[in-house]
Scaffold this motif. Structure first.
Motif, short mmCIF file in Angstrom:
data_model
loop_
_atom_site.label_atom_id
_atom_site.label_comp_id
_atom_site.label_asym_id
_atom_site.label_seq_id
_atom_site.Cartn_x
_atom_site.Cartn_y
_atom_site.Cartn_z
N ILE A 181 55.54 -57.00 122.22
CA ILE A 181 56.74 -57.63 121.69
C ILE A 181 56.44 -59.09 121.41
CG2 ILE A 181 59.17 -58.18 122.08
CD1 ILE A 181 59.27 -55.89 124.08
N ASP A 182 56.74 -59.54 120.18
CA ASP A 182 56.55 -60.94 119.79
C ASP A 182 57.88 -61.52 119.36
OD1 ASP A 182 53.77 -60.99 120.18
OD2 ASP A 182 53.43 -60.05 118.23
N SER A 183 58.17 -62.72 119.83
CA SER A 183 59.38 -63.44 119.42
C SER A 183 59.03 -64.31 118.22
CB SER A 183 59.90 -64.31 120.57
OG SER A 183 60.26 -63.51 121.68
N LEU A 184 59.79 -64.17 117.13
CA LEU A 184 59.52 -64.90 115.89
C LEU A 184 60.37 -66.17 115.84
CD1 LEU A 184 59.37 -61.91 113.40
CD2 LEU A 184 57.53 -62.93 114.75
N ASP A 185 59.98 -67.08 114.97
CA ASP A 185 60.67 -68.36 114.89
C ASP A 185 62.07 -68.24 114.29
OD1 ASP A 185 59.51 -67.71 112.43
OD2 ASP A 185 59.65 -69.77 111.74
#
Length: 825
Positions: A181-185
């Motif tokens: 899981i990656d949090s985007l800007d």
């Protein structure tokens, strides 16, 4: 060969000694005979006549002029090459030839079979062994065998990956297990999923792993969770222009078969099947990374927190784009990517702390090899850093390089040597041959090789000029240390920047003119306040005592962002246009010679580098670009302007085209009155979009856009075949965004490019050849993808556009029925 007379044990009789003369000042000395006066012994003088001593004089060679010069140069070259081979140059060239082989494999137009590669390699290896008495033939055959070995390893990796890639865009229900899981800007979340099932429709060739974005995630979703939702799946895209970065290639070797976004969901699904041990370990690492990243974000906050999370655990999705762009323009983006810089700082910090701890116990330190203990601790720390940072390819490569150097310390070997770098390169190429075509591999090893070679040259020069030690005062020692550190930073930034600038310009069509100054301003902050305190924060984080260290790290990152923004705003140039491939090859050759040679042969890198600079900007720039979806056309119209046919074009594609064509301004289309549709030629010249000066622009009406190129030729973009027919009598090139259209013009003088051809062969570069002396005007089209397809492009043949079918209509399908035209792959 020359003769010289030396005094021997045979009394007055001179002994003739034959041998090669030494090199004086880097030039070969021709064969001479040096005659020494002999001194008779006491016993010999009783019954012998004492010869008259003769002065030294050279016996000149029989030949002179050009022949002698050629002979001397050949001898000097032979002696230098033998010296290089004795110093291990053959081993240093092993990774070079492995990389050449891998590059050769990936540049083939068709997939080569495996058996001939292995057979040829075995044959050449046997011949090289049999010819070992003939050094020239032995080394030539060995080099060819190593190249074939590199090809074979690249072929093995390609067959081993065998990534299932989606052939066409489609919407479907999916059920998958979360890998990452990656949090985007922008506040969204990006999930990497292993697909377990598809429905509505059931995909006959579903990819194994996909990347999807979601607006929000339900509570409790972590790595290892099972989720379900309705998603829009898209196949990996190809290069945005011929010769640019190939996303399909990277996706294939990353194992990603599709990307897209959730249209509904995702929802958390209860799982009854337990994860295997490997899956549980991977999920534990991913969740640990997420927890660490969130703790860092909560403590530091803002862009600084996102960069800190990227430095510690390798998650970069949340960094604001304006900060990313500032770091790129100033040549500081290498700080964000976990690579050799970070590994070296982690290892250096751990070694320093370990040595300081041992210094508190002088009795133990005097009896034990504490340097090896510190190297072991640094090796374990960098291994843990690699593990928790996600083990990306750049981090793997950097860890291997550092591990080789630290292992050399354990065995009392020199750590920073070209031999250790060669070992690292061999390991990386064997593990991931496809990395040799990427900018990360090329720039990383180019910078490291240049630095190691420069350090070796400087160390050799310092030893030659060594002077007796002189007792100095403490202020003088401190001042000298500061000057040495400053000079080291300048030299490191300058050497690494020069070694990587051409590769960066070739891959990204951009340079950072203020990179040297920006790195000199920022690197002390990173070296003192950021990375050491990041290591300390990691050590004390399990004890919940990391707050003060994270705060210090955040303060350093604030200063770094401020300096990057300041330099970015004052950077005079960014885009440099297309760079010649021949120039990059020559730069690579010059770098190999300069960094590996230890004799005067390193001077031969200068003419090679000079020729590379002369050819640097000799790449032919196209007259237009067409995107692979046939929706966007870009035409340079002079004075740094790029005209496009859409009001809101794809920003990533446009930015890439602007850098390649060195265009600063974007000219949108001008809408003309529908009444002009009866005579489209009247539309040309009505562009300009209301700008002063009447900039050339696309004139669009009723699905047809026209523009006149500065060469006088005309280009058109049509949404369908009917609109294209109106441009058949005007345009030299007509791009039709309709896969079902064949050639609506039926005129050999008009070149028609349909979305079917673009779907099959990828984006296109257009070269216009204006008429000369009444000759026919020609339009040359170069596509980004060649046929027959390589494995990472094979999915292109299964899209609806590539098969000449119209776009799929969702409402024309029976509820719950399978997609009749869903991709077979």
């Amino acid at each position: 060969m020359g003769e010289r007379v030396r005094e021997g044990e045979t009394g007055n009789n001179p002994v003739v000694e034959t041998g090669e003369r030494a090199l004086l000042g880097g030039a070969a000395v021709s064969s001479v005979a040096w005659v020494r006066p002999t001194v008779p012994s006491a016993e010999a003088t009783e019954n012998a006549v004492v010869p008259v001593p003769r002065p030294y004089f050279p016996r000149l060679p029989a030949r002179s002029g050009a022949a002698a010069s050629v002979r001397s140069s050949t001898r000097a070259m032979r002696v230098a090459i033998e010296t290089e081979l004795e110093r291990g140059a053959a081993f240093l060239l092993v990774p070079v030839f492995l990389a050449i082989g891998a590059l050769g494999y990936f540049s083939f137009h068709a997939e080569p079979p495996f058996a001939p590669l292995v057979t040829a390699f075995g044959l050449l290896a046997v011949l090289a062994f049999l010819m070992r008495t003939n050094r020239l033939a032995h080394y030539a055959l060995a080099a060819a065998a190593i190249c074939l070995l590199g090809m074979a390893m690249a072929k093995i990796e390609t067959d081993r990956m065998a990534t299932r890639m989606l052939g066409a865009t489609i919407s479907a229900g999916i059920t998958g297990r979360v890998v990452e899981i990656d949090s985007l800007d922008n506040g969204r979340q990006r999930l990497t999923l292993d697909i377990l099932a598809t429905e509505r429709p059931v995909l006959r060739y579903a990819p194994d792993r996909v990347r999807l974005t979601a607006r929000k995630l339900p509570d409790g979703v972590t790595a290892g969770s099972l989720v379900a939702g309705y998603a829009r799946l898209m196949p990996p895209s190809g290069p945005v222009r011929p010769g640019s970065y190939d996303f399909s290639f990277e996706s294939y070797f990353d194992g990603i078969g599709a990307s897209g976004f959730f249209m509904k969901g995702p929802e958390l699904v209860a799982s009854t099947d337990p994860l295997p041990a490997t899956g549980q370990a991977a999920a534990w690492v991913a969740n640990a990374r997420d927890r660490i990243a969130q703790r860092i974000r909560d403590r530091i906050g803002g862009a600084e927190g996102e960069i800190a999370a990227a430095l510690v655990v390798g998650v970069r999705g949340g960094i604001p784009e304006d900060v990313n762009e500032a770091l790129r323009r100033t040549g500081l983006y290498h700080i964000i990517s976990i690579s050799g810089l970070h590994m070296a700082m982690v290892a250096g910090t751990v070694m320093l702390l370990t040595r300081l701890a041992f210094a508190a116990f002088p009795a133990f330190t005097s009896r034990r090899p504490v340097k090896k203990y510190a190297a072991s601790a640094a090796l374990a720390a960098t291994g843990g850093y690699l593990f928790i940072s996600g083990a990306e390819v750049a981090a793997q490569r950097s860890f291997i390089m550092l591990a080789v150097m630290l292992t050399a310390v354990l065995f009392d070997r020199a750590a920073l040597t070209m031999r250790n770098l060669a070992i690292s390169a061999i390991v990386v190429i064997v593990i991931s041959p496809h990395e040799v075509v990427g900018p990360s591999f090329q720039m990383s090893f180019a910078a490291t090789a240049a630095l190691v070679g420069a350090y070796a040259w400087w160390s050799e020069r310092r030893e030659q000029q060594a002077q007796p030690a002189v007792q100095r005062s403490l202020p003088f020692k401190l001042w000298r240390w500061l000057v040495t550190v400053a000079a080291g930073l300048v030299a490191t930034s300058l050497i690494a920047g020069l070694a990587t600038s051409v590769f960066g310009a070739w891959h990204f069509q951009r340079i950072s003119p203020l990179s040297l100054v920006a790195n000199l301003a920022v690197m002390p902050i990173v070296s003192v306040l950021v990375m050491p305190f990041a290591v300390l924060a990691g050590l004390f984080m399990p004890l919940r005592l990391d707050g003060i260290f994270l705060d210090t790290m955040g303060a350093g990152l604030t200063a770094m962002i401020a300096l990057a923004t300041w330099f970015s705003e004052r950077s005079p140039v960014d885009a440099v246009g297309l760079v010649s491939t021949h120039s990059v090859v020559l730069v690579t050759l010059a770098l190999v010679i300069a960094s590996m040679a230890t004799t005067w042969l390193r001077l031969s890198a200068l003419p090679v580098a000079t020729l590379a600079l002369l050819l640097l900007m000799k790449a032919e720039a196209p007259d237009a670009f067409v995107s692979e979806d046939a929706r966007l056309v870009g035409v340079p119209v002079g004075e740094g302007k790029l005209a496009v046919n859409r009001t809101r074009p794809n920003q990533f594609t446009v930015d890439n085209w602007k850098r390649a064509l060195v265009s600063e301004d974007l000219i949108g289309p001008a809408r003309v009155a529908p009444a002009s549709a009866t005579n489209p030629k009247q539309n040309i010249g009505q562009g300009g979009s209301g700008r002063p000066g009447g900039d050339a622009a696309f004139s669009c009406t009723d699905g047809l856009c026209l523009i006149e190129h500065p060469s006088g030729m005309h280009l058109a973009h049509a949404e369908n075949a009917a609109a294209a027919r109106r441009a058949c009598g005007i345009a030299n090139l007509v791009v039709v965004n309709d896969a079902t259209a064949r050639n609506p013009c039926g005129n050999a003088a008009v070149v028609v490019l349909t979305s079917r051809a673009l779907a099959r062969l990828g984006s296109a570069a257009i070269f216009l050849r204006p008429a000369q002396d009444g000759a026919r005007q020609d339009v040359e089209i170069r596509h980004a993808v060649a046929t027959p397809y390589r494995p990472w492009h094979a999915q292109r043949a299964f899209s609806r556009e590539a098969r000449g079918l119209p776009p799929y209509r969702q409402d024309s399908r029976r509820p719950g029925a399978s997609e009749p035209a869903s991709p077979a792959r």
